[in-house]
Write a protein that holds these residues in place. Structure first.
Motif, PDB file in Angstrom:
ATOM      1  N   GLU A   1       0.832  -1.199   0.000  1.00  0.00           N
ATOM      2  CA  GLU A   1       0.000   0.000   0.000  1.00  0.00           C
ATOM      3  C   GLU A   1       0.870   1.253   0.000  1.00  0.00           C
ATOM      4  OE1 GLU A   1      -3.043  -0.151  -0.503  1.00  0.00           O
ATOM      5  OE2 GLU A   1      -3.831  -2.057   0.258  1.00  0.00           O
ATOM      6  N   ASP A   2       1.252   1.692  -1.150  1.00  0.00           N
ATOM      7  CA  ASP A   2       2.058   2.904  -1.301  1.00  0.00           C
ATOM      8  C   ASP A   2       1.587   3.603  -2.570  1.00  0.00           C
ATOM      9  OD1 ASP A   2       3.995   4.818  -1.975  1.00  0.00           O
ATOM     10  OD2 ASP A   2       5.572   3.717  -0.926  1.00  0.00           O
ATOM     11  N   ASP A   3       0.856   4.697  -2.402  1.00  0.00           N
ATOM     12  CA  ASP A   3       0.301   5.397  -3.556  1.00  0.00           C
ATOM     13  C   ASP A   3       1.392   5.916  -4.486  1.00  0.00           C
ATOM     14  OD1 ASP A   3      -2.240   4.919  -2.664  1.00  0.00           O
ATOM     15  OD2 ASP A   3      -2.474   6.864  -1.667  1.00  0.00           O
ATOM     16  N   TYR A   4       2.522   6.318  -3.916  1.00  0.00           N
ATOM     17  CA  TYR A   4       3.618   6.852  -4.727  1.00  0.00           C
ATOM     18  C   TYR A   4       4.137   5.779  -5.683  1.00  0.00           C
ATOM     19  CZ  TYR A   4       8.177   8.926  -5.855  1.00  0.00           C
ATOM     20  OH  TYR A   4       9.277   9.428  -6.506  1.00  0.00           O
ATOM     21  N   ALA A   5       4.392   4.577  -5.145  1.00  0.00           N
ATOM     22  CA  ALA A   5       4.917   3.486  -5.982  1.00  0.00           C
ATOM     23  C   ALA A   5       3.876   3.027  -6.996  1.00  0.00           C
ATOM     24  CB  ALA A   5       5.336   2.313  -5.093  1.00  0.00           C
ATOM     25  N   THR A   6       2.631   2.906  -6.546  1.00  0.00           N
ATOM     26  CA  THR A   6       1.571   2.464  -7.461  1.00  0.00           C
ATOM     27  C   THR A   6       1.380   3.469  -8.585  1.00  0.00           C
ATOM     28  OG1 THR A   6       0.452   1.326  -5.638  1.00  0.00           O
ATOM     29  CG2 THR A   6      -0.846   1.763  -7.615  1.00  0.00           C
ATOM     30  N   MET A   7       1.422   4.757  -8.243  1.00  0.00           N
ATOM     31  CA  MET A   7       1.264   5.808  -9.255  1.00  0.00           C
ATOM     32  C   MET A   7       2.401   5.737 -10.285  1.00  0.00           C
ATOM     33  SD  MET A   7       1.246   9.942  -8.698  1.00  0.00           S
ATOM     34  CE  MET A   7       2.952   9.898  -8.133  1.00  0.00           C
ATOM     35  N   PHE A   8       3.610   5.453  -9.824  1.00  0.00           N
ATOM     36  CA  PHE A   8       4.755   5.355 -10.723  1.00  0.00           C
ATOM     37  C   PHE A   8       4.548   4.243 -11.744  1.00  0.00           C
ATOM     38  CE2 PHE A   8       8.917   3.051 -11.242  1.00  0.00           C
ATOM     39  CZ  PHE A   8       9.420   3.876 -12.229  1.00  0.00           C
TER      40      PHE A   8
ATOM     41  N   CYS B   1      12.339  -4.625  -7.503  1.00  0.00           N
ATOM     42  CA  CYS B   1      13.701  -4.667  -6.979  1.00  0.00           C
ATOM     43  C   CYS B   1      14.660  -5.370  -7.938  1.00  0.00           C
ATOM     44  CB  CYS B   1      13.729  -5.388  -5.631  1.00  0.00           C
ATOM     45  SG  CYS B   1      12.898  -4.512  -4.304  1.00  0.00           S
ATOM     46  N   ALA B   2      14.137  -6.347  -8.678  1.00  0.00           N
ATOM     47  CA  ALA B   2      14.998  -7.096  -9.606  1.00  0.00           C
ATOM     48  C   ALA B   2      15.412  -6.245 -10.798  1.00  0.00           C
ATOM     49  CB  ALA B   2      14.276  -8.349 -10.090  1.00  0.00           C
ATOM     50  N   LEU B   3      14.565  -5.303 -11.189  1.00  0.00           N
ATOM     51  CA  LEU B   3      14.842  -4.458 -12.354  1.00  0.00           C
ATOM     52  C   LEU B   3      15.630  -3.222 -11.948  1.00  0.00           C
ATOM     53  CD1 LEU B   3      11.312  -4.681 -14.032  1.00  0.00           C
ATOM     54  CD2 LEU B   3      13.268  -6.253 -14.244  1.00  0.00           C
ATOM     55  N   ASP B   4      16.185  -2.541 -12.959  1.00  0.00           N
ATOM     56  CA  ASP B   4      17.052  -1.394 -12.661  1.00  0.00           C
ATOM     57  C   ASP B   4      16.758  -0.167 -13.511  1.00  0.00           C
ATOM     58  OD1 ASP B   4      19.005  -2.595 -10.682  1.00  0.00           O
ATOM     59  OD2 ASP B   4      19.302  -3.973 -12.353  1.00  0.00           O
ATOM     60  N   SER B   5      15.744  -0.222 -14.355  1.00  0.00           N
ATOM     61  CA  SER B   5      15.490   0.929 -15.219  1.00  0.00           C
ATOM     62  C   SER B   5      14.038   0.952 -15.672  1.00  0.00           C
ATOM     63  CB  SER B   5      16.407   0.900 -16.448  1.00  0.00           C
ATOM     64  OG  SER B   5      16.077  -0.205 -17.279  1.00  0.00           O
ATOM     65  N   GLU B   6      13.598   2.128 -16.107  1.00  0.00           N
ATOM     66  CA  GLU B   6      12.250   2.262 -16.647  1.00  0.00           C
ATOM     67  C   GLU B   6      12.091   1.405 -17.892  1.00  0.00           C
ATOM     68  OE1 GLU B   6      14.340   4.660 -15.924  1.00  0.00           O
ATOM     69  OE2 GLU B   6      13.364   6.435 -15.075  1.00  0.00           O
TER      70      GLU B   6
ATOM     71  N   TYR C   1      15.171   5.647 -11.989  1.00  0.00           N
ATOM     72  CA  TYR C   1      14.491   4.447 -11.496  1.00  0.00           C
ATOM     73  C   TYR C   1      14.880   4.168 -10.049  1.00  0.00           C
ATOM     74  CZ  TYR C   1      12.608  -0.296 -11.393  1.00  0.00           C
ATOM     75  OH  TYR C   1      11.890  -1.415 -11.065  1.00  0.00           O
ATOM     76  N   ALA C   2      16.162   4.347  -9.729  1.00  0.00           N
ATOM     77  CA  ALA C   2      16.614   4.134  -8.355  1.00  0.00           C
ATOM     78  C   ALA C   2      15.888   5.071  -7.396  1.00  0.00           C
ATOM     79  CB  ALA C   2      18.121   4.347  -8.262  1.00  0.00           C
ATOM     80  N   LYS C   3      15.669   6.307  -7.818  1.00  0.00           N
ATOM     81  CA  LYS C   3      14.972   7.281  -6.980  1.00  0.00           C
ATOM     82  C   LYS C   3      13.519   6.881  -6.762  1.00  0.00           C
ATOM     83  CE  LYS C   3      13.854  12.224  -6.731  1.00  0.00           C
ATOM     84  NZ  LYS C   3      13.984  13.544  -7.418  1.00  0.00           N
ATOM     85  N   GLN C   4      12.893   6.327  -7.801  1.00  0.00           N
ATOM     86  CA  GLN C   4      11.482   5.949  -7.713  1.00  0.00           C
ATOM     87  C   GLN C   4      11.269   4.699  -6.850  1.00  0.00           C
ATOM     88  OE1 GLN C   4       8.969   7.638  -8.854  1.00  0.00           O
ATOM     89  NE2 GLN C   4       9.747   8.962 -10.472  1.00  0.00           N
ATOM     90  N   THR C   5      12.275   3.857  -6.746  1.00  0.00           N
ATOM     91  CA  THR C   5      12.058   2.539  -6.137  1.00  0.00           C
ATOM     92  C   THR C   5      12.891   2.263  -4.888  1.00  0.00           C
ATOM     93  OG1 THR C   5      13.728   1.549  -7.616  1.00  0.00           O
ATOM     94  CG2 THR C   5      11.426   1.515  -8.359  1.00  0.00           C
TER      95      THR C   5
ATOM     96  N   ALA D   1      24.846   1.780  -3.471  1.00  0.00           N
ATOM     97  CA  ALA D   1      25.555   2.073  -4.711  1.00  0.00           C
ATOM     98  C   ALA D   1      24.885   3.200  -5.490  1.00  0.00           C
ATOM     99  CB  ALA D   1      25.641   0.814  -5.577  1.00  0.00           C
ATOM    100  N   ASN D   2      23.571   3.322  -5.349  1.00  0.00           N
ATOM    101  CA  ASN D   2      22.826   4.368  -6.056  1.00  0.00           C
ATOM    102  C   ASN D   2      22.683   5.651  -5.236  1.00  0.00           C
ATOM    103  OD1 ASN D   2      22.269   2.866  -8.431  1.00  0.00           O
ATOM    104  ND2 ASN D   2      20.599   1.785  -7.395  1.00  0.00           N
TER     105      ASN D   2
END
Length: 509
Positions: free
Chosen positions: A142-149, A198-203, A367-371, A400-401
């Motif tokens: 339940e995180d509106d920010y992540a879901t919106m992204f 978490c497994a992915l690293d980019s949009e 992507y790192a900032k979003q996730t 690292a990010n």
């Protein structure tokens, strides 16, 4: 001008005689292209516009069948549907043109005109989709920010262009799971796990996964597979068994064990067990066990969509490789949700890239900032589940990010202390706790002093450990006074107070 052309076409069809019969399968479309061979009197290179796909049942000299109505040199002409290969389609300029081309090239206009699912089956499947998504309530992220992204990424890819028998919009639902899961229900709900993000690293990689899942939905692969299933258990009985098993697992793992590792998570229990119980039945029940042909079909359209939307098409292979890497690290070859087995997943990767797999794509700062918060969450999830190396890997990702916060360092210390006990490592953990405290100046982290006390006891620094325990009790006392704590929080505070006093007594002897 277009209206005049359409009027001329209508007059042409009418003047062929009252016996002329046809019906449109596509409605009005506008797909541009050019002839790559001679067609009737028009040479190769002639510009054409496909206006409609129609079914002719009786039209004079035209035999019964499917035809495309073409606009050529300001005139309307019929081309048999099996001669569409004579037209080289132009690069689409708009989303509408892209999806009209996709429907045309993949014969989806014909498919959606002829699909014959019973209303009863459709109602049953829609009801099951609703019941299933409701059952995910306890494990939703339940995180509106992540879901919106993620929802924004999906909207950018498909907008409102995918229109099938469903009236609703495609909707993203995030669930808590260490596994990298992504699947689309027959009603258009996209189920994605925190482990996938978490497994992915980019949009680009996220867009690739979403595009492939959207393509499966567009091709109606789920309903095709459901229809092929000869025996379907009664809906109520089937889901009652699934949800009863899940309920029992929650009850046993969360309430009966009394293990402290569940205090920092909402009904985490044994998440691997929960995810298997909730998601495994869905794969077959909702037709998500795709054939190789269906995966190939979906991936081909996904690659076209990625290129059109200016994402890197190679991101699909990169994303699948990183999903596979998760199971390689776990040593899990079989029973992989959604992909069946690591062998099947690698076969799909090979079909996309050839025998020599390309290097995975690097990550992006955006992507790192979003996730980063999701990465922290899954690091904690893995730590709670005893998957300490995976927890360390995820905290390293945020470090690292340059996205590490107080919680990142705290999780790192917990995981490191669980598997290492060397002086050098303990000193590093102490430095990480200092960093965590520095970063939590504006938002105190209750657990730093407790973890510091445990570490100092391990390092035999008893005086410093006593100070840390007293600090922890002071923080708990202030929290109890300043916050309108719930009954659950009050019980937790009292338990932590008792633990601190007992530990202080033990080390003071």
């Amino acid at each position: 001008m277009k209206r005049i052309l359409y009027l001329c076409l209508a007059l042409l069809l009418v003047t062929t005689g009252a016996f002329a019969k046809y019906r449109t399968l596509s409605g009005q479309i506008s797909v541009k292209g050019s002839l790559n061979q001679t067609f009737e009197k028009w040479p190769s290179g002639t510009v054409v516009v496909i206006r409609q796909l129609v079914e002719v049942t009786n039209m004079g000299t035209y035999p019964q069948g499917l035809y495309y109505i073409l606009g050529i040199d300001g005139q309307q002409h019929l081309m048999p549907a099996d001669q569409i290969h004579l037209i080289e389609l132009a690069q689409p300029d708009t989303d509408t043109e892209f999806w009209q081309q996709a429907f045309l090239k993949n014969h989806l206009f014909e498919y959606w005109d002829t699909e014959d699912y019973s209303n009863q089956l459709l109602r049953e499947v829609d009801a099951e989709c609703y019941d299933y998504t409701e059952s995910l309530r306890d494990i939703r992220y339940e995180d509106d920010y992540a879901t919106m992204f993620v929802q924004g990424m999906l909207a950018k890819l498909v907008s409102n262009q995918i229109r099938t028998r469903q009236n609703g919009s495609l909707q993203v639902r995030l669930i808590q799971s260490p596994e990298p899961l992504a699947f689309t229900l027959p009603n258009g709900d996209f189920i994605l796990s925190t482990g996938l993000l978490c497994a992915l690293d980019s949009e680009d990689e996220l867009a690739a996964v979403l595009a492939s899942e959207a393509a499966h939905f567009l091709f109606d692969h789920q309903m095709k597979n459901i229809r092929r299933t000869e025996i379907r258990a009664k809906r109520v009985a089937f889901w009652a068994d699934v949800f009863n098993s899940v309920s029992q697992t929650f009850t046993y793992d969360y309430y009966a064990t009394g293990n402290d590792r569940y205090l920092y998570s909402s009904l985490m229990a044994d998440m691997g067990t929960i995810i298997s119980l909730v998601c495994a039945p869905v794969i077959n029940r909702f037709g998500l066990n795709y054939t190789d042909k269906q995966d190939t079909e979906a991936d081909r359209l996904a690659l076209e969509l990625l290129a059109y939307k200016h994402y890197r098409p190679e991101a699909l292979v990169s994303a699948l490789q990183k999903i596979g890497d998760y199971y390689v690290r776990r040593g899990q070859e079989e029973d992989i949700l959604r992909y069946n087995s690591l062998k099947n997943l690698n076969k799909r990767i090979e079909s996309l890239s050839g025998k020599e797999k390309p290097s995975p794509l690097p990550g992006t700062i955006r992507y790192a900032k979003q996730t980063y918060d999701i990465v922290n969450f899954n690091a904690a999830l893995n730590c709670l589940g005893g998957m300490y190396q995976e927890a360390i890997r995820l905290t390293e990702k945020n470090m690292a990010n340059n996205r590490a916060d107080s919680e990142t360092y705290l999780i790192r210390v917990k995981a490191e202390m669980a598997i290492y006990n060397e002086e050098e490592n303990n000193k590093k953990c102490l430095a990480w706790l200092d960093k965590a405290e520095e970063l939590s100046a504006n938002r105190p982290n209750l657990n730093i002093d407790k973890q510091r006390a445990l570490l100092l006891i391990r390092m035999n620094r008893i005086t410093q450990a006593s100070t840390a325990l007293n600090n922890y009790m002071d923080v708990l006392a202030r929290y109890r006074q300043q916050q309108p704590a719930s009954e659950e929080e009050r019980v937790w505070i009292e338990k932590e107070m008792d633990w601190s006093l007992l530990t202080l007594e033990k080390i003071s002897r």
